[in-house]
Design an enzyme around this catalytic site. Structure first.
Site, PDB file in Angstrom:
ATOM      1  N   ASP A  16      46.157  36.305  34.229  1.00 51.60           N
ATOM      2  CA  ASP A  16      47.082  37.129  35.019  1.00 51.60           C
ATOM      3  C   ASP A  16      48.470  37.236  34.387  1.00 51.60           C
ATOM      4  OD1 ASP A  16      45.021  37.413  36.853  1.00 51.60           O
ATOM      5  OD2 ASP A  16      45.680  35.679  38.035  1.00 51.60           O
ATOM      6  N   LYS A  21      48.313  45.530  31.678  1.00 49.88           N
ATOM      7  CA  LYS A  21      49.443  46.435  31.439  1.00 49.88           C
ATOM      8  C   LYS A  21      49.706  46.584  29.934  1.00 49.88           C
ATOM      9  CE  LYS A  21      54.237  46.984  31.221  1.00 49.88           C
ATOM     10  NZ  LYS A  21      55.581  47.081  31.724  1.00 49.88           N
ATOM     11  N   GLY A  43      40.804  40.586  36.574  1.00 50.51           N
ATOM     12  CA  GLY A  43      41.418  41.691  37.306  1.00 50.51           C
ATOM     13  C   GLY A  43      42.620  42.126  36.510  1.00 50.51           C
ATOM     14  N   HIS A  44      42.519  43.267  35.858  1.00 45.43           N
ATOM     15  CA  HIS A  44      43.593  43.725  34.976  1.00 45.43           C
ATOM     16  C   HIS A  44      44.264  44.946  35.600  1.00 45.43           C
ATOM     17  CE1 HIS A  44      41.495  41.674  31.301  1.00 45.43           C
ATOM     18  NE2 HIS A  44      41.845  40.832  32.248  1.00 45.43           N
ATOM     19  N   ARG A 308      48.851  33.040  44.093  1.00 45.00           N
ATOM     20  CA  ARG A 308      48.851  32.314  42.816  1.00 45.00           C
ATOM     21  C   ARG A 308      49.851  31.168  42.879  1.00 45.00           C
ATOM     22  NH1 ARG A 308      49.340  37.980  39.653  1.00 45.00           N
ATOM     23  NH2 ARG A 308      47.163  38.583  39.648  1.00 45.00           N
TER      24      ARG A 308
HETATM   25  P1  GDP Z   1      46.099  40.413  33.835  1.00 48.00           P
HETATM   26  O1  GDP Z   1      44.900  39.807  34.476  1.00 48.00           O
HETATM   27  O2  GDP Z   1      46.641  39.571  32.733  1.00 48.00           O
HETATM   28  O3  GDP Z   1      45.877  41.828  33.407  1.00 48.00           O
HETATM   29  O4  GDP Z   1      47.240  40.449  34.938  1.00 48.00           O
HETATM   30  P2  GDP Z   1      47.074  40.926  36.465  1.00 48.00           P
HETATM   31  O5  GDP Z   1      46.955  42.393  36.503  1.00 48.00           O
HETATM   32  O6  GDP Z   1      46.033  40.127  37.152  1.00 48.00           O
HETATM   33  O7  GDP Z   1      48.451  40.429  37.060  1.00 48.00           O
HETATM   34  C1  GDP Z   1      49.672  40.850  36.563  1.00 48.00           C
HETATM   35  C2  GDP Z   1      50.464  41.504  37.705  1.00 48.00           C
HETATM   36  O8  GDP Z   1      51.807  41.657  37.313  1.00 48.00           O
HETATM   37  C3  GDP Z   1      49.966  42.908  38.014  1.00 48.00           C
HETATM   38  O9  GDP Z   1      50.156  43.148  39.386  1.00 48.00           O
HETATM   39  C4  GDP Z   1      50.889  43.799  37.191  1.00 48.00           C
HETATM   40  O10 GDP Z   1      51.050  45.101  37.757  1.00 48.00           O
HETATM   41  C5  GDP Z   1      52.171  43.037  37.267  1.00 48.00           C
HETATM   42  N1  GDP Z   1      53.064  43.146  36.104  1.00 48.00           N
HETATM   43  C6  GDP Z   1      52.770  43.203  34.792  1.00 48.00           C
HETATM   44  N2  GDP Z   1      53.887  43.190  34.040  1.00 48.00           N
HETATM   45  C7  GDP Z   1      54.923  43.120  34.907  1.00 48.00           C
HETATM   46  C8  GDP Z   1      56.364  43.047  34.774  1.00 48.00           C
HETATM   47  O11 GDP Z   1      56.904  43.020  33.668  1.00 48.00           O
HETATM   48  N3  GDP Z   1      57.079  42.952  35.919  1.00 48.00           N
HETATM   49  C9  GDP Z   1      56.527  42.949  37.150  1.00 48.00           C
HETATM   50  N4  GDP Z   1      57.332  42.861  38.217  1.00 48.00           N
HETATM   51  N5  GDP Z   1      55.191  43.020  37.335  1.00 48.00           N
HETATM   52  C10 GDP Z   1      54.411  43.091  36.223  1.00 48.00           C
HETATM   53  P1  IMO Z   2      42.291  37.692  34.285  1.00 52.62           P
HETATM   54  O1  IMO Z   2      41.513  38.317  33.174  1.00 52.62           O
HETATM   55  C1  IMO Z   2      43.221  34.114  36.585  1.00 52.62           C
HETATM   56  C2  IMO Z   2      39.968  31.264  37.216  1.00 52.62           C
HETATM   57  C3  IMO Z   2      39.478  31.093  38.636  1.00 52.62           C
HETATM   58  C4  IMO Z   2      39.029  29.643  38.592  1.00 52.62           C
HETATM   59  C5  IMO Z   2      38.440  29.505  37.191  1.00 52.62           C
HETATM   60  C6  IMO Z   2      36.938  29.639  37.126  1.00 52.62           C
HETATM   61  O2  IMO Z   2      42.587  38.620  35.419  1.00 52.62           O
HETATM   62  O3  IMO Z   2      43.494  36.993  33.764  1.00 52.62           O
HETATM   63  P2  IMO Z   2      35.285  31.725  37.337  1.00 52.62           P
HETATM   64  O4  IMO Z   2      35.054  32.683  38.471  1.00 52.62           O
HETATM   65  O5  IMO Z   2      35.710  32.373  36.072  1.00 52.62           O
HETATM   66  O6  IMO Z   2      34.142  30.783  37.121  1.00 52.62           O
HETATM   67  O7  IMO Z   2      36.513  30.797  37.838  1.00 52.62           O
HETATM   68  O8  IMO Z   2      39.044  30.531  36.413  1.00 52.62           O
HETATM   69  N1  IMO Z   2      39.966  32.656  36.703  1.00 52.62           N
HETATM   70  C7  IMO Z   2      41.072  33.398  36.565  1.00 52.62           C
HETATM   71  N2  IMO Z   2      42.348  33.144  36.879  1.00 52.62           N
HETATM   72  N3  IMO Z   2      42.909  35.268  35.965  1.00 52.62           N
HETATM   73  C8  IMO Z   2      41.631  35.525  35.619  1.00 52.62           C
HETATM   74  O9  IMO Z   2      41.273  36.616  34.898  1.00 52.62           O
HETATM   75  C9  IMO Z   2      40.634  34.585  35.940  1.00 52.62           C
HETATM   76  N4  IMO Z   2      39.300  34.543  35.752  1.00 52.62           N
HETATM   77  C10 IMO Z   2      38.902  33.349  36.208  1.00 52.62           C
HETATM   78  O10 IMO Z   2      40.509  31.318  39.563  1.00 52.62           O
HETATM   79  O11 IMO Z   2      40.168  28.799  38.660  1.00 52.62           O
HETATM   80 MG    MG Z   3      44.266  39.266  36.393  1.00 58.38          MG
END
Ligand code: GDP
Ligand code: IMO
Ligand code: MG
Length: 436
Positions: A16, A21, A43-44, A308
Protein backbone atom coordinates in the site's frame (compact mmCIF):
# COMPACT_ATOMS: atom_id res chain seq x y z
CA UNK A 1 17.15 3.57 -19.50
CA UNK A 2 18.27 3.53 -23.12
CA UNK A 3 20.37 0.42 -22.52
CA UNK A 4 17.95 -0.74 -19.91
CA UNK A 5 14.51 -1.18 -21.25
CA UNK A 6 12.87 -2.61 -18.20
CA UNK A 7 12.15 -1.62 -14.62
CA UNK A 8 10.75 -3.42 -11.62
CA UNK A 9 8.55 -1.24 -9.46
CA UNK A 10 7.74 -2.60 -6.04
CA UNK A 11 6.65 -1.81 -2.52
CA UNK A 12 9.48 -1.07 -0.08
CA UNK A 13 7.62 -2.00 3.12
CA UNK A 14 4.40 -3.88 3.86
CA UNK A 15 2.34 -2.90 0.84
CA UNK A 16 0.00 0.00 0.00
CA UNK A 17 2.90 2.37 -0.61
CA UNK A 18 1.14 3.85 -3.64
CA UNK A 19 2.55 1.49 -6.28
CA UNK A 20 -0.65 1.68 -8.35
CA UNK A 21 -0.46 5.44 -8.67
CA UNK A 22 3.23 5.38 -9.59
CA UNK A 23 2.86 2.51 -12.09
CA UNK A 24 0.08 4.51 -13.72
CA UNK A 25 2.21 7.66 -13.95
CA UNK A 26 5.25 5.81 -15.28
CA UNK A 27 3.34 3.56 -17.69
CA UNK A 28 3.22 6.48 -20.12
CA UNK A 29 6.87 5.62 -20.84
CA UNK A 30 6.38 1.83 -21.13
CA UNK A 31 4.78 -0.44 -23.73
CA UNK A 32 4.00 -3.34 -21.41
CA UNK A 33 3.26 -3.62 -17.70
CA UNK A 34 3.45 -7.11 -16.18
CA UNK A 35 2.27 -8.26 -12.75
CA UNK A 36 4.56 -10.97 -11.40
CA UNK A 37 3.28 -12.09 -7.99
CA UNK A 38 0.33 -12.21 -5.64
CA UNK A 39 -3.28 -12.18 -6.69
CA UNK A 40 -6.40 -10.24 -5.83
CA UNK A 41 -5.05 -9.66 -2.32
CA UNK A 42 -3.49 -6.56 -3.91
CA UNK A 43 -5.42 -3.33 -4.21
CA UNK A 44 -3.77 -0.72 -6.40
CA UNK A 45 -5.50 2.65 -6.49
CA UNK A 46 -5.21 5.01 -9.42
CA UNK A 47 -6.92 8.38 -9.57
CA UNK A 48 -7.07 10.11 -12.94
CA UNK A 49 -8.72 13.52 -13.01
CA UNK A 50 -10.79 12.62 -9.94
CA UNK A 51 -11.90 9.23 -11.34
CA UNK A 52 -10.87 6.34 -9.11
CA UNK A 53 -9.88 2.84 -10.22
CA UNK A 54 -8.86 0.05 -7.81
CA UNK A 55 -7.07 -2.74 -9.64
CA UNK A 56 -6.43 -6.03 -7.90
CA UNK A 57 -5.18 -8.50 -10.49
CA UNK A 58 -4.91 -6.48 -13.66
CA UNK A 59 -1.77 -4.35 -14.07
CA UNK A 60 -2.38 -0.61 -13.77
CA UNK A 61 -0.75 -0.01 -17.17
CA UNK A 62 -3.99 -1.00 -18.96
CA UNK A 63 -5.53 2.31 -17.96
CA UNK A 64 -3.57 3.69 -20.92
CA UNK A 65 -4.97 2.17 -24.13
CA UNK A 66 -1.54 2.05 -25.76
CA UNK A 67 -0.03 -0.01 -22.92
CA UNK A 68 -0.34 -3.79 -22.83
CA UNK A 69 -1.00 -5.59 -19.55
CA UNK A 70 0.34 -9.02 -18.62
CA UNK A 71 -0.61 -11.27 -15.72
CA UNK A 72 2.51 -13.37 -15.30
CA UNK A 73 2.99 -16.99 -14.30
CA UNK A 74 3.92 -15.98 -10.73
CA UNK A 75 0.42 -14.68 -10.09
CA UNK A 76 -2.39 -16.75 -8.57
CA UNK A 77 -5.50 -16.06 -10.60
CA UNK A 78 -9.02 -16.26 -9.27
CA UNK A 79 -11.03 -16.52 -12.51
CA UNK A 80 -14.13 -14.96 -10.95
CA UNK A 81 -12.17 -12.02 -9.55
CA UNK A 82 -10.43 -11.63 -12.90
CA UNK A 83 -13.67 -11.60 -14.87
CA UNK A 84 -15.33 -9.16 -12.52
CA UNK A 85 -12.35 -6.81 -12.86
CA UNK A 86 -12.46 -7.13 -16.65
CA UNK A 87 -16.17 -6.24 -16.52
CA UNK A 88 -15.50 -3.22 -14.31
CA UNK A 89 -12.94 -1.92 -16.78
CA UNK A 90 -15.21 -2.54 -19.77
CA UNK A 91 -18.07 -0.78 -17.96
CA UNK A 92 -15.74 2.17 -17.38
CA UNK A 93 -15.23 2.38 -21.14
CA UNK A 94 -11.87 0.63 -21.28
CA UNK A 95 -12.02 -2.05 -23.96
CA UNK A 96 -9.12 -4.15 -22.78
CA UNK A 97 -9.57 -6.95 -25.32
CA UNK A 98 -6.35 -7.40 -27.26
CA UNK A 99 -4.55 -5.35 -24.61
CA UNK A 100 -4.54 -7.76 -21.66
CA UNK A 101 -2.80 -11.15 -21.54
CA UNK A 102 -2.82 -13.92 -18.94
CA UNK A 103 -0.03 -16.47 -18.57
CA UNK A 104 -1.01 -20.02 -19.38
CA UNK A 105 1.27 -21.03 -16.51
CA UNK A 106 -0.34 -18.90 -13.78
CA UNK A 107 -1.94 -20.89 -10.97
CA UNK A 108 -5.69 -20.86 -10.40
CA UNK A 109 -7.41 -20.06 -7.10
CA UNK A 110 -10.47 -22.24 -6.49
CA UNK A 111 -13.18 -21.92 -3.80
CA UNK A 112 -11.64 -24.62 -1.60
CA UNK A 113 -8.53 -22.46 -1.22
CA UNK A 114 -10.63 -19.74 0.39
CA UNK A 115 -12.51 -22.34 2.45
CA UNK A 116 -9.28 -23.76 3.90
CA UNK A 117 -7.80 -20.32 4.53
CA UNK A 118 -10.85 -18.98 6.36
CA UNK A 119 -11.11 -22.08 8.53
CA UNK A 120 -7.37 -22.16 9.33
CA UNK A 121 -7.15 -18.43 10.11
CA UNK A 122 -9.91 -18.76 12.69
CA UNK A 123 -8.89 -22.12 14.16
CA UNK A 124 -7.84 -22.12 17.81
CA UNK A 125 -4.11 -22.56 18.39
CA UNK A 126 -3.12 -21.29 14.91
CA UNK A 127 -1.01 -18.18 14.37
CA UNK A 128 -3.41 -15.68 12.86
CA UNK A 129 -1.80 -13.83 9.95
CA UNK A 130 -4.68 -11.45 9.27
CA UNK A 131 -4.83 -12.42 5.60
CA UNK A 132 -7.09 -10.89 2.99
CA UNK A 133 -9.10 -14.19 2.87
CA UNK A 134 -8.70 -14.52 -0.88
CA UNK A 135 -7.26 -18.05 -0.86
CA UNK A 136 -3.78 -16.79 -1.75
CA UNK A 137 -1.77 -18.89 0.73
CA UNK A 138 -3.52 -22.23 0.05
CA UNK A 139 -3.24 -21.66 -3.74
CA UNK A 140 0.52 -21.12 -3.47
CA UNK A 141 0.71 -24.15 -1.16
CA UNK A 142 -0.83 -26.29 -3.90
CA UNK A 143 1.56 -24.80 -6.45
CA UNK A 144 4.60 -25.76 -4.38
CA UNK A 145 3.03 -29.10 -3.51
CA UNK A 146 2.72 -29.69 -7.26
CA UNK A 147 -0.99 -30.28 -6.96
CA UNK A 148 -2.24 -26.92 -8.25
CA UNK A 149 -4.30 -26.17 -11.32
CA UNK A 150 -2.72 -23.90 -13.91
CA UNK A 151 -4.57 -21.65 -16.33
CA UNK A 152 -3.65 -23.97 -19.19
CA UNK A 153 -5.38 -26.80 -17.30
CA UNK A 154 -8.40 -24.63 -16.52
CA UNK A 155 -9.00 -24.43 -20.27
CA UNK A 156 -9.02 -28.22 -20.66
CA UNK A 157 -12.50 -29.20 -19.52
CA UNK A 158 -11.79 -32.93 -19.03
CA UNK A 159 -8.75 -32.13 -16.94
CA UNK A 160 -10.64 -29.43 -15.04
CA UNK A 161 -13.43 -31.86 -14.14
CA UNK A 162 -11.05 -34.54 -12.82
CA UNK A 163 -8.92 -31.99 -10.99
CA UNK A 164 -11.89 -30.42 -9.22
CA UNK A 165 -13.39 -33.82 -8.32
CA UNK A 166 -10.15 -35.06 -6.77
CA UNK A 167 -8.99 -31.84 -5.15
CA UNK A 168 -12.42 -30.97 -3.79
CA UNK A 169 -12.77 -34.41 -2.23
CA UNK A 170 -9.35 -34.04 -0.60
CA UNK A 171 -9.91 -30.47 0.65
CA UNK A 172 -13.42 -31.25 1.92
CA UNK A 173 -12.02 -34.18 3.89
CA UNK A 174 -9.21 -32.09 5.39
CA UNK A 175 -11.46 -29.14 6.21
CA UNK A 176 -14.10 -31.35 7.83
CA UNK A 177 -11.55 -33.30 9.88
CA UNK A 178 -9.52 -30.30 11.04
CA UNK A 179 -12.03 -27.51 11.24
CA UNK A 180 -15.50 -29.09 11.00
CA UNK A 181 -16.19 -27.13 7.80
CA UNK A 182 -19.20 -28.02 5.59
CA UNK A 183 -18.15 -29.56 2.25
CA UNK A 184 -18.16 -27.79 -1.12
CA UNK A 185 -19.99 -29.33 -4.09
CA UNK A 186 -17.48 -30.34 -6.81
CA UNK A 187 -20.14 -30.70 -9.54
CA UNK A 188 -21.45 -27.16 -9.13
CA UNK A 189 -17.86 -25.92 -8.88
CA UNK A 190 -16.87 -27.62 -12.12
CA UNK A 191 -19.84 -26.18 -14.00
CA UNK A 192 -19.19 -22.66 -12.74
CA UNK A 193 -15.46 -22.78 -13.51
CA UNK A 194 -15.91 -24.41 -16.92
CA UNK A 195 -18.16 -21.46 -17.86
CA UNK A 196 -15.62 -18.99 -16.48
CA UNK A 197 -12.82 -20.75 -18.38
CA UNK A 198 -14.54 -19.96 -21.68
CA UNK A 199 -14.46 -16.26 -20.83
CA UNK A 200 -10.86 -16.33 -19.60
CA UNK A 201 -9.61 -18.27 -22.66
CA UNK A 202 -9.30 -15.32 -25.10
CA UNK A 203 -6.82 -13.63 -22.75
CA UNK A 204 -4.55 -16.64 -22.31
CA UNK A 205 -1.19 -16.94 -24.01
CA UNK A 206 2.44 -17.82 -23.38
CA UNK A 207 3.30 -14.49 -21.78
CA UNK A 208 6.98 -15.40 -21.23
CA UNK A 209 7.42 -15.65 -25.00
CA UNK A 210 5.52 -12.41 -25.46
CA UNK A 211 7.61 -10.49 -22.88
CA UNK A 212 10.91 -11.78 -24.22
CA UNK A 213 9.91 -10.81 -27.76
CA UNK A 214 8.92 -7.35 -26.54
CA UNK A 215 12.28 -6.91 -24.81
CA UNK A 216 14.18 -8.19 -27.83
CA UNK A 217 12.46 -5.72 -30.09
CA UNK A 218 13.41 -2.84 -27.80
CA UNK A 219 10.05 -2.24 -26.16
CA UNK A 220 10.06 -0.95 -22.58
CA UNK A 221 8.62 -3.37 -20.05
CA UNK A 222 7.64 -2.55 -16.48
CA UNK A 223 7.21 -5.25 -13.85
CA UNK A 224 4.53 -4.22 -11.37
CA UNK A 225 5.09 -5.59 -7.88
CA UNK A 226 2.26 -6.32 -5.51
CA UNK A 227 2.46 -6.33 -1.71
CA UNK A 228 5.86 -5.19 -0.39
CA UNK A 229 9.38 -6.37 0.40
CA UNK A 230 8.59 -7.11 4.05
CA UNK A 231 5.65 -9.30 2.99
CA UNK A 232 7.93 -11.45 0.81
CA UNK A 233 7.78 -15.16 1.64
CA UNK A 234 11.59 -15.37 2.01
CA UNK A 235 12.69 -11.90 3.07
CA UNK A 236 9.68 -10.58 4.96
CA UNK A 237 8.57 -10.70 8.58
CA UNK A 238 7.82 -14.42 8.42
CA UNK A 239 5.31 -15.89 9.19
CA UNK A 240 3.43 -12.57 8.93
CA UNK A 241 3.94 -12.37 5.18
CA UNK A 242 2.13 -13.24 2.01
CA UNK A 243 2.90 -16.47 0.16
CA UNK A 244 4.76 -15.14 -2.88
CA UNK A 245 8.04 -13.50 -3.90
CA UNK A 246 7.10 -9.85 -3.88
CA UNK A 247 10.74 -8.68 -4.03
CA UNK A 248 12.62 -7.90 -7.26
CA UNK A 249 13.71 -11.51 -7.82
CA UNK A 250 10.05 -12.46 -8.17
CA UNK A 251 9.83 -10.35 -11.33
CA UNK A 252 12.18 -12.80 -13.03
CA UNK A 253 10.66 -16.08 -11.88
CA UNK A 254 7.16 -14.65 -11.98
CA UNK A 255 7.25 -13.69 -15.65
CA UNK A 256 9.87 -15.86 -17.35
CA UNK A 257 12.48 -13.25 -18.27
CA UNK A 258 16.16 -13.59 -17.34
CA UNK A 259 17.81 -11.51 -14.60
CA UNK A 260 19.88 -9.73 -17.26
CA UNK A 261 16.64 -8.26 -18.61
CA UNK A 262 16.05 -6.18 -15.50
CA UNK A 263 17.30 -2.65 -16.13
CA UNK A 264 16.52 -0.96 -12.85
CA UNK A 265 14.59 -1.40 -9.62
CA UNK A 266 12.30 1.32 -8.30
CA UNK A 267 11.10 1.06 -4.71
CA UNK A 268 7.97 2.91 -3.65
CA UNK A 269 7.94 4.10 -0.05
CA UNK A 270 5.47 6.21 1.84
CA UNK A 271 6.93 9.21 3.70
CA UNK A 272 5.82 7.23 6.78
CA UNK A 273 4.89 3.53 7.09
CA UNK A 274 1.66 1.53 7.26
CA UNK A 275 0.81 -2.12 7.65
CA UNK A 276 -2.45 -4.13 7.44
CA UNK A 277 -2.87 -7.45 9.20
CA UNK A 278 -0.86 -8.96 12.02
CA UNK A 279 2.91 -8.98 12.55
CA UNK A 280 5.80 -6.89 13.84
CA UNK A 281 5.98 -3.17 13.13
CA UNK A 282 8.79 -1.56 15.16
CA UNK A 283 7.85 2.08 14.50
CA UNK A 284 4.08 1.66 14.92
CA UNK A 285 2.39 4.51 16.78
CA UNK A 286 -0.88 4.57 18.67
CA UNK A 287 -1.14 8.22 19.70
CA UNK A 288 -2.75 11.28 18.09
CA UNK A 289 -0.15 11.25 15.32
CA UNK A 290 -1.41 7.83 14.19
CA UNK A 291 -4.97 9.18 14.12
CA UNK A 292 -3.77 12.17 12.10
CA UNK A 293 -1.87 10.06 9.56
CA UNK A 294 -4.76 7.59 9.20
CA UNK A 295 -7.29 10.38 8.69
CA UNK A 296 -5.22 12.53 6.32
CA UNK A 297 -3.84 9.53 4.42
CA UNK A 298 -7.19 7.70 4.34
CA UNK A 299 -5.35 4.68 5.60
CA UNK A 300 -7.99 2.01 5.13
CA UNK A 301 -7.33 -1.13 3.08
CA UNK A 302 -8.27 -0.86 -0.61
CA UNK A 303 -9.30 -4.56 -0.60
CA UNK A 304 -10.68 -5.28 2.87
CA UNK A 305 -11.42 -1.79 4.21
CA UNK A 306 -9.46 -2.59 7.38
CA UNK A 307 -7.84 0.42 9.13
CA UNK A 308 -4.12 0.39 8.36
CA UNK A 309 -1.69 0.48 11.25
CA UNK A 310 0.46 3.64 11.00
CA UNK A 311 4.00 4.47 12.09
CA UNK A 312 7.08 6.55 11.39
CA UNK A 313 9.57 5.97 8.63
CA UNK A 314 11.91 3.11 9.50
CA UNK A 315 15.32 3.53 7.88
CA UNK A 316 16.86 0.18 8.91
CA UNK A 317 13.84 -1.47 7.30
CA UNK A 318 14.12 0.69 4.17
CA UNK A 319 17.86 0.01 3.85
CA UNK A 320 17.18 -3.71 4.17
CA UNK A 321 14.45 -3.48 1.55
CA UNK A 322 16.78 -1.54 -0.76
CA UNK A 323 19.47 -4.17 -0.24
CA UNK A 324 17.42 -7.27 -1.01
CA UNK A 325 15.81 -5.62 -4.01
CA UNK A 326 18.88 -3.88 -5.38
CA UNK A 327 16.78 -0.72 -5.39
CA UNK A 328 18.33 2.06 -7.42
CA UNK A 329 15.53 4.63 -7.28
CA UNK A 330 13.02 5.50 -4.60
CA UNK A 331 9.63 7.07 -5.10
CA UNK A 332 8.36 8.81 -1.96
CA UNK A 333 4.58 9.02 -1.75
CA UNK A 334 2.12 10.76 0.55
CA UNK A 335 4.31 13.72 1.49
CA UNK A 336 1.14 15.82 1.75
CA UNK A 337 -0.21 13.56 4.49
CA UNK A 338 2.55 14.81 6.83
CA UNK A 339 1.83 18.49 6.19
CA UNK A 340 0.35 19.01 9.67
CA UNK A 341 2.96 17.08 11.67
CA UNK A 342 4.74 19.43 14.06
CA UNK A 343 7.69 17.10 14.48
CA UNK A 344 8.60 13.98 12.53
CA UNK A 345 10.50 11.18 14.26
CA UNK A 346 12.45 8.97 11.86
CA UNK A 347 13.87 5.65 13.05
CA UNK A 348 17.60 5.54 12.26
CA UNK A 349 18.54 2.38 14.18
CA UNK A 350 17.30 -0.29 16.57
CA UNK A 351 18.29 -1.06 20.14
CA UNK A 352 17.83 -4.78 20.74
CA UNK A 353 18.55 -5.97 24.30
CA UNK A 354 20.62 -2.87 24.91
CA UNK A 355 22.71 -3.29 21.73
CA UNK A 356 22.57 -0.76 18.91
CA UNK A 357 22.07 -2.27 15.48
CA UNK A 358 20.47 -1.49 12.18
CA UNK A 359 20.08 -5.10 11.14
CA UNK A 360 16.61 -6.53 10.80
CA UNK A 361 16.24 -9.53 13.09
CA UNK A 362 15.14 -12.82 11.56
CA UNK A 363 13.18 -14.08 14.53
CA UNK A 364 10.07 -12.76 16.16
CA UNK A 365 11.69 -12.51 19.59
CA UNK A 366 14.15 -10.05 18.07
CA UNK A 367 11.28 -7.91 16.81
CA UNK A 368 9.52 -8.01 20.15
CA UNK A 369 12.54 -6.49 21.88
CA UNK A 370 13.30 -3.75 19.33
CA UNK A 371 13.38 -0.23 20.68
CA UNK A 372 13.56 2.12 17.72
CA UNK A 373 16.12 4.92 17.95
CA UNK A 374 14.62 8.12 16.56
CA UNK A 375 16.00 11.30 15.06
CA UNK A 376 13.41 14.04 15.26
CA UNK A 377 13.06 16.26 12.22
CA UNK A 378 10.98 19.44 12.27
CA UNK A 379 7.67 19.33 10.41
CA UNK A 380 7.12 21.82 7.58
CA UNK A 381 3.66 22.88 8.66
CA UNK A 382 2.69 24.08 5.19
CA UNK A 383 0.84 22.46 2.34
CA UNK A 384 2.70 20.31 -0.16
CA UNK A 385 -0.49 19.06 -1.82
CA UNK A 386 -0.20 18.99 -5.58
CA UNK A 387 3.30 20.53 -5.72
CA UNK A 388 5.12 19.21 -8.78
CA UNK A 389 8.55 20.85 -8.45
CA UNK A 390 11.10 20.04 -5.78
CA UNK A 391 12.17 23.67 -5.37
CA UNK A 392 8.58 24.68 -4.60
CA UNK A 393 8.34 22.31 -1.63
CA UNK A 394 8.70 23.93 1.81
CA UNK A 395 12.38 23.98 2.82
CA UNK A 396 11.82 21.49 5.66
CA UNK A 397 10.02 19.07 3.36
CA UNK A 398 13.03 19.23 1.03
CA UNK A 399 15.30 18.55 4.01
CA UNK A 400 13.14 15.58 5.05
CA UNK A 401 13.52 14.06 1.59
CA UNK A 402 17.26 14.79 1.48
CA UNK A 403 17.66 13.08 4.87
CA UNK A 404 15.67 10.07 3.65
CA UNK A 405 17.77 9.83 0.50
CA UNK A 406 21.10 10.15 2.33
CA UNK A 407 20.19 7.57 4.96
CA UNK A 408 18.49 5.02 2.72
CA UNK A 409 21.24 4.61 0.14
CA UNK A 410 18.99 4.97 -2.92
CA UNK A 411 18.29 8.03 -5.06
CA UNK A 412 14.88 9.69 -4.93
CA UNK A 413 13.46 9.71 -8.44
CA UNK A 414 9.92 10.88 -7.81
CA UNK A 415 7.82 12.42 -5.06
CA UNK A 416 4.06 12.17 -4.79
CA UNK A 417 2.07 14.99 -3.21
CA UNK A 418 -1.49 13.73 -3.64
CA UNK A 419 -3.43 10.73 -4.93
CA UNK A 420 -4.11 12.08 -8.43
CA UNK A 421 -1.95 11.21 -11.43
CA UNK A 422 -1.13 14.91 -11.79
CA UNK A 423 0.09 15.37 -8.20
CA UNK A 424 3.52 13.97 -8.87
CA UNK A 425 7.04 15.31 -9.39
CA UNK A 426 9.82 13.64 -11.30
CA UNK A 427 13.32 14.72 -10.32
CA UNK A 428 15.72 15.70 -13.13
CA UNK A 429 18.16 12.77 -13.03
CA UNK A 430 15.38 10.19 -13.03
CA UNK A 431 13.51 12.10 -15.70
CA UNK A 432 16.61 12.04 -17.90
CA UNK A 433 16.88 8.26 -17.47
CA UNK A 434 13.24 7.78 -18.36
CA UNK A 435 13.59 9.86 -21.50
CA UNK A 436 16.83 8.21 -22.62
P1 GDP B 1 -0.69 0.25 -3.55
O1 GDP B 1 -1.27 -1.04 -3.09
O2 GDP B 1 0.77 0.35 -3.27
O3 GDP B 1 -1.00 0.55 -4.98
O4 GDP B 1 -1.36 1.40 -2.69
P2 GDP B 1 -2.93 1.54 -2.36
O5 GDP B 1 -3.65 1.99 -3.56
O6 GDP B 1 -3.43 0.33 -1.66
O7 GDP B 1 -2.88 2.66 -1.25
C1 GDP B 1 -2.33 3.91 -1.48
C2 GDP B 1 -3.40 4.98 -1.21
O8 GDP B 1 -2.80 6.24 -1.14
C3 GDP B 1 -4.42 5.07 -2.34
O9 GDP B 1 -5.65 5.44 -1.78
C4 GDP B 1 -3.87 6.20 -3.20
O10 GDP B 1 -4.90 6.88 -3.93
C5 GDP B 1 -3.28 7.10 -2.17
N1 GDP B 1 -2.10 7.88 -2.59
C6 GDP B 1 -1.07 7.53 -3.38
N2 GDP B 1 -0.14 8.50 -3.42
C7 GDP B 1 -0.59 9.49 -2.63
C8 GDP B 1 -0.08 10.79 -2.21
O11 GDP B 1 1.02 11.19 -2.59
N3 GDP B 1 -0.85 11.49 -1.35
C9 GDP B 1 -2.04 11.08 -0.89
N4 GDP B 1 -2.72 11.86 -0.04
N5 GDP B 1 -2.57 9.88 -1.24
C10 GDP B 1 -1.84 9.11 -2.09
P1 IMO C 1 -0.82 -4.26 -2.23
O1 IMO C 1 -0.34 -4.82 -3.53
C1 IMO C 1 -0.98 -4.59 2.11
C2 IMO C 1 -1.07 -8.62 3.79
C3 IMO C 1 -2.34 -9.03 4.50
C4 IMO C 1 -1.77 -10.00 5.53
C5 IMO C 1 -0.66 -10.70 4.76
C6 IMO C 1 -1.04 -12.04 4.18
O2 IMO C 1 -2.14 -3.55 -2.32
O3 IMO C 1 0.24 -3.45 -1.57
P2 IMO C 1 -2.56 -12.76 2.11
O4 IMO C 1 -4.02 -12.52 1.83
O5 IMO C 1 -1.65 -12.21 1.07
O6 IMO C 1 -2.24 -14.19 2.43
O7 IMO C 1 -2.27 -11.94 3.47
O8 IMO C 1 -0.29 -9.81 3.71
N1 IMO C 1 -1.25 -8.13 2.40
C7 IMO C 1 -1.18 -6.84 2.05
N2 IMO C 1 -1.02 -5.74 2.79
N3 IMO C 1 -1.04 -4.48 0.77
C8 IMO C 1 -1.18 -5.59 0.01
O9 IMO C 1 -1.13 -5.56 -1.34
C9 IMO C 1 -1.28 -6.84 0.64
N4 IMO C 1 -1.44 -8.10 0.19
C10 IMO C 1 -1.40 -8.89 1.28
O10 IMO C 1 -2.98 -7.93 5.09
O11 IMO C 1 -1.17 -9.26 6.58
MG1 MG D 1 -2.84 -1.69 -1.87
Amino acid sequence: MSQRKSAVILGAQWGDEGKGKIVDVLSEKFSVVARYAGGHNAGHTVIIGGKKFVLQLIPCGVLRPECKGVIGNGVVLDPMAFLSEVKKLRDAGLPIDGQLFVSNRAQVILPYHRMIELAAENAPGRTKIGTTSRGIGPAYEDKMHRSGLRVVDLLNSALLRTHIENACHEKNTIAAALFGTAPLDPKAMYEEYARAAEQVAPFVTDTAVMLNEALRSGEKVMFEGAQGALLDIDHGTYPFVTSSSSTAGGAVTGTGVGPTSIGTVIGVTKAYVTRVGEGPFPTEIHDDSATLLRARGQEYGAVTGRPRRCGWLDLPLLRYSNMINGTEWLVVTKMDVMDECVEIPVCTGYRINGKLTDTIPADMRGYESIQPVYTKLPGWNATTEGITEFDKLPKRAQEYLQFLERESGAKIGMVSTGPDRSQTMTLPEFDAELKA
